[in-house]
Each structure stands twice: as structure tokens, then as C-alpha cells.
Design a protein around this motif. Structure first.
Motif, PDB file in Angstrom:
ATOM      1  N   ASN A 136      25.611 -29.781  12.576  1.00 33.35           N
ATOM      2  CA  ASN A 136      26.529 -30.644  13.313  1.00 33.35           C
ATOM      3  C   ASN A 136      27.979 -30.262  13.035  1.00 33.35           C
ATOM      4  O   ASN A 136      28.811 -30.181  13.949  1.00 33.35           O
ATOM      5  CB  ASN A 136      26.285 -32.104  12.930  1.00 33.35           C
ATOM      6  CG  ASN A 136      27.016 -33.072  13.827  1.00 33.35           C
ATOM      7  OD1 ASN A 136      26.628 -33.289  14.971  1.00 33.35           O
ATOM      8  ND2 ASN A 136      28.091 -33.652  13.314  1.00 33.35           N
ATOM      9  N   ASN A 137      28.308 -29.997  11.765  1.00 32.75           N
ATOM     10  CA  ASN A 137      29.669 -29.582  11.406  1.00 32.75           C
ATOM     11  C   ASN A 137      30.036 -28.272  12.079  1.00 32.75           C
ATOM     12  O   ASN A 137      31.150 -28.098  12.595  1.00 32.75           O
ATOM     13  CB  ASN A 137      29.799 -29.441   9.888  1.00 32.75           C
ATOM     14  CG  ASN A 137      29.628 -30.756   9.163  1.00 32.75           C
ATOM     15  OD1 ASN A 137      29.888 -31.820   9.724  1.00 32.75           O
ATOM     16  ND2 ASN A 137      29.187 -30.688   7.919  1.00 32.75           N
ATOM     17  N   LEU A 138      29.105 -27.319  12.065  1.00 30.73           N
ATOM     18  CA  LEU A 138      29.356 -26.033  12.706  1.00 30.73           C
ATOM     19  C   LEU A 138      29.573 -26.202  14.204  1.00 30.73           C
ATOM     20  O   LEU A 138      30.527 -25.657  14.775  1.00 30.73           O
ATOM     21  CB  LEU A 138      28.173 -25.094  12.449  1.00 30.73           C
ATOM     22  CG  LEU A 138      28.156 -23.779  13.233  1.00 30.73           C
ATOM     23  CD1 LEU A 138      29.406 -22.950  12.971  1.00 30.73           C
ATOM     24  CD2 LEU A 138      26.894 -22.984  12.905  1.00 30.73           C
ATOM     25  N   PHE A 139      28.705 -26.979  14.847  1.00 33.99           N
ATOM     26  CA  PHE A 139      28.810 -27.139  16.299  1.00 33.99           C
ATOM     27  C   PHE A 139      30.110 -27.841  16.691  1.00 33.99           C
ATOM     28  O   PHE A 139      30.710 -27.513  17.719  1.00 33.99           O
ATOM     29  CB  PHE A 139      27.607 -27.910  16.823  1.00 33.99           C
ATOM     30  CG  PHE A 139      26.375 -27.066  16.996  1.00 33.99           C
ATOM     31  CD1 PHE A 139      26.244 -25.833  16.361  1.00 33.99           C
ATOM     32  CD2 PHE A 139      25.333 -27.492  17.790  1.00 33.99           C
ATOM     33  CE1 PHE A 139      25.119 -25.049  16.516  1.00 33.99           C
ATOM     34  CE2 PHE A 139      24.195 -26.712  17.961  1.00 33.99           C
ATOM     35  CZ  PHE A 139      24.085 -25.498  17.320  1.00 33.99           C
ATOM     36  N   GLU A 140      30.536 -28.806  15.898  1.00 32.14           N
ATOM     37  CA  GLU A 140      31.807 -29.463  16.187  1.00 32.14           C
ATOM     38  C   GLU A 140      32.959 -28.469  16.128  1.00 32.14           C
ATOM     39  O   GLU A 140      33.888 -28.519  16.943  1.00 32.14           O
ATOM     40  CB  GLU A 140      32.043 -30.617  15.212  1.00 32.14           C
ATOM     41  CG  GLU A 140      31.149 -31.825  15.485  1.00 32.14           C
ATOM     42  CD  GLU A 140      31.399 -32.964  14.506  1.00 32.14           C
ATOM     43  OE1 GLU A 140      32.144 -32.742  13.520  1.00 32.14           O
ATOM     44  OE2 GLU A 140      30.844 -34.054  14.711  1.00 32.14           O
ATOM     45  N   SER A 141      32.911 -27.538  15.171  1.00 31.34           N
ATOM     46  CA  SER A 141      33.975 -26.534  15.081  1.00 31.34           C
ATOM     47  C   SER A 141      33.909 -25.555  16.253  1.00 31.34           C
ATOM     48  O   SER A 141      34.940 -25.078  16.724  1.00 31.34           O
ATOM     49  CB  SER A 141      33.903 -25.784  13.743  1.00 31.34           C
ATOM     50  OG  SER A 141      32.867 -24.822  13.713  1.00 31.34           O
ATOM     51  N   LEU A 142      32.706 -25.279  16.757  1.00 31.53           N
ATOM     52  CA  LEU A 142      32.572 -24.388  17.907  1.00 31.53           C
ATOM     53  C   LEU A 142      33.076 -25.059  19.183  1.00 31.53           C
ATOM     54  O   LEU A 142      33.700 -24.418  20.040  1.00 31.53           O
ATOM     55  CB  LEU A 142      31.115 -23.957  18.077  1.00 31.53           C
ATOM     56  CG  LEU A 142      30.528 -23.100  16.957  1.00 31.53           C
ATOM     57  CD1 LEU A 142      29.068 -22.761  17.249  1.00 31.53           C
ATOM     58  CD2 LEU A 142      31.341 -21.833  16.736  1.00 31.53           C
ATOM     59  N   ALA A 143      32.833 -26.360  19.302  1.00 32.90           N
ATOM     60  CA  ALA A 143      33.304 -27.087  20.486  1.00 32.90           C
ATOM     61  C   ALA A 143      34.825 -27.125  20.545  1.00 32.90           C
ATOM     62  O   ALA A 143      35.395 -27.303  21.636  1.00 32.90           O
ATOM     63  CB  ALA A 143      32.735 -28.503  20.478  1.00 32.90           C
TER      64      ALA A 143
END
Length: 289
Positions: free
Chosen positions: A17-24
Motif C-alpha cells: 500500500n505504501n509503495l502504491f501510494e508513492s507510485l500514484a
């Protein structure tokens, strides 16, 4: 130029979730994300949602293990001209993807690498060079970390991807340095590889002054990986001695300071590097102790 991000994962959800938020939040948006899910269960099915704001695919490979194996399964289905392999527990600054893709173009590079840093930009989880430079056999161990490395997909095809007998979760004792190995195999193919310290991603600091038993075991497995890569790429015993001297030099200081667990960890790093270097070159499978 389109980018594919291949994430091999096992046992994690909240970190993703943390990674995906940074990608978004990235300023570069011409990318796809491929999640290679090695979990036996279906825990990630609901997590792979269309509302993240970027193309997202899941490849479910239950009962398969190994970070290198998962990365290979992913990039072979990637549609991008370039490929990045994020760890499932890292995250990136908003300009990370745009910086990496710009460097590939500006430098005419096949591979561009960076470093791991805390939120203040301080290097963590390894030693990294302080200036931009071309990657060679001499500096390959201080100019990259796997999840901050952009590859043109053509060079992945040229070398056949990662060595699945090296890296976290491999069925051998050699649990690290798959990133150095793939770059060392790419260089003789004519690959142009560059490191830039201004390219960095974020990760928890894994350094522990009082490591527990699991950390010590992991450190030994990582050390075996380093020794293995030194041997496979015919680094001299003099090079090995340099890598062995480092943990040995730190042991007396830690012992005097009462850091007994750290001293044990350093001893295991020493032993692991010896074990990796002197393991039979033809070894492909062994219990990862």
C-alpha cells in the motif's frame, strides 16, 4: 518511452500500500505495474484494484519462490521499453520515475542505478558512491541496489534476466547480490551502465546495533550471495580478502563496546562470504540454511 514496474512479492500487503501510494504520486505517468504474487493464498486479489490510477496486473504464481524468479516471470510479460524492479516494501519520491527515465535517455544508457536513502536523503543499507559514474567491475558493489535500477528491456533479453539461483528466497544458500550479478553479465554484452547518487528511493533502515537471530541468519545468507558473485565473475582471492577484512576489522570495536550480538553478526558475514566464494561453481541447489 514506456516503463514497466515488476514487483515480486510474498507475505506482504500493507507495505505494498505504501509503495502504491508513492507510485500514484509520481510526476511520470507512462508506466504499468505488474505484481508477481507468490503467495499460496489469494490475499492480494482485492488489493489489485483499478482505482490506483495506473495500469495494474497480477500474475499469481503460488508455490513458486524466489525474488529473482518472480522478477523474471514479470519482465517477460512486460510491455514497457524499460523495466524497474521495486521491492514490495520500498517507496519512492514523486520525481523518482521521471529522473530514472530521463537519465536513461540523457546518458544513452542501457542500465541506470541509484541508491537507498532515508527521508533526509542519507544513504542507508549499504555503501554507495557519492558521484555520478559509469559502472564497472571495480565499483559494481557500491553503485546500485536492486530496487533502484532501471533496465532497457533489450538488455534483459540479452542476458536472460536474473539468475534464479541467486537472491532472496532462492533455493540455494546465496541470498543476495543478484543485482550485481546481472550487471556484471550485461557489461560484456556491451551494456552502458551508469550510477547517479541523485537517483534514490526509500526503504526502512535494516541496520541493527543489536541484531536478533533471524537478522544474523539473513546476514549470513546475504554474505554467501556476495561471495558467490565474486567467484562466478572470477574476482581474485585478493578481492575476496578485501571483503573479508571489513567485518573482521569491525569485530574488536564492537566486542569492546559490549555489542556481542553485532560481533556475532559480523563473524557470520565473514563466514558467509567465505562459504559463498568457495562453494562449488556447479552448485545449483542446496538447503538455504
Amino acid at each position: 518511452m514506456k516503463l514497466s514496474l515488476v514487483i515480486s512479492t510474498l507475505g506482504r500487503t500493507s507495505d505494498l500500500n505504501n509503495l502504491f501510494e508513492s507510485l500514484a504520486a509520481q510526476t511520470f505517468d507512462d508506466f504499468e505495474v505488474i505484481v508477481v504474487d507468490q503467495n499460496d493464498d489469494d490475499r492480494l486479489a482485492a488489493f489489485i484494484r483499478p482505482d490506483w490510477g495506473f495500469p495494474l496486473r497480477r500474475i499469481h504464481t503460488p508455490r513458486q519462490r524466489g525474488l529473482s524468479r518472480g522478477r523474471n516471470a514479470g519482465w517477460r510479460q512486460a510491455q514497457g521499453d524499460a523495466v524497474l524492479f521495486p521491492d514490495d516494501d520500498c517507496w519512492y519520491p514523486a520525481d523518482f520515475l521521471s529522473t530514472g527515465m530521463r537519465l536513461l535517455e540523457e546518458l544513452g544508457a542501457d542500465i541506470v542505478t541509484g541508491r537507498a536513502a532515508d527521508m533526509n536523503g542519507r544513504s542507508i543499507n549499504g555503501r554507495f558512491e557519492k558521484t555520478r559514474q559509469q559502472i564497472t567491475r571495480k565499483n559494481v558493489f557500491t553503485t546500485q541496489i536492486e530496487w533502484v535500477a532501471f533496465f532497457r528491456r533489450d538488455i534483459l533479453h540479452a542476458v536472460g534476466g536474473y539468475d534464479e539461483d541467486i537472491g532472496v528466497g532462492a533455493s540455494t544458500p546465496f541470498q543476495a547480490c543478484e543485482g550485481q550479478d546481472i550487471v556484471l553479465r550485461a557489461l560484456p554484452c556491451g551494456a552502458k551502465a551508469f550510477y547517479d547518487p541523485d537517483l534514490f528511493g526509500h526503504h526502512a533502515d535494516i541496520t541493527k546495533a543489536r541484531p536478533d537471530r533471524a537478522s544474523i541468519k539473513k546476514a549470513r545468507g546475504y554474505a554467501r550471495g556476495l561471495g558467490r558473485v565474486l567467484r562466478l565473475h572470477e574476482y581474485s582471492t585478493t578481492s575476496l580478502m578485501m571483503w573479508l577484512a571489513r567485518p573482521l576489522a569491525k569485530m574488536p570495536f564492537n566486542m569492546v563496546c559490549g555489542r556481542f550480538k553485532k560481533t556475532v553478526e559480523l563473524g557470520n558475514i565473514f563466514l558467509g562470504r567465505v562459504e559463498g566464494y568457495w562453494a562449488p561453481v556447479t552448485l545449483t541447489k542446496s538447503a538455504a540454511e
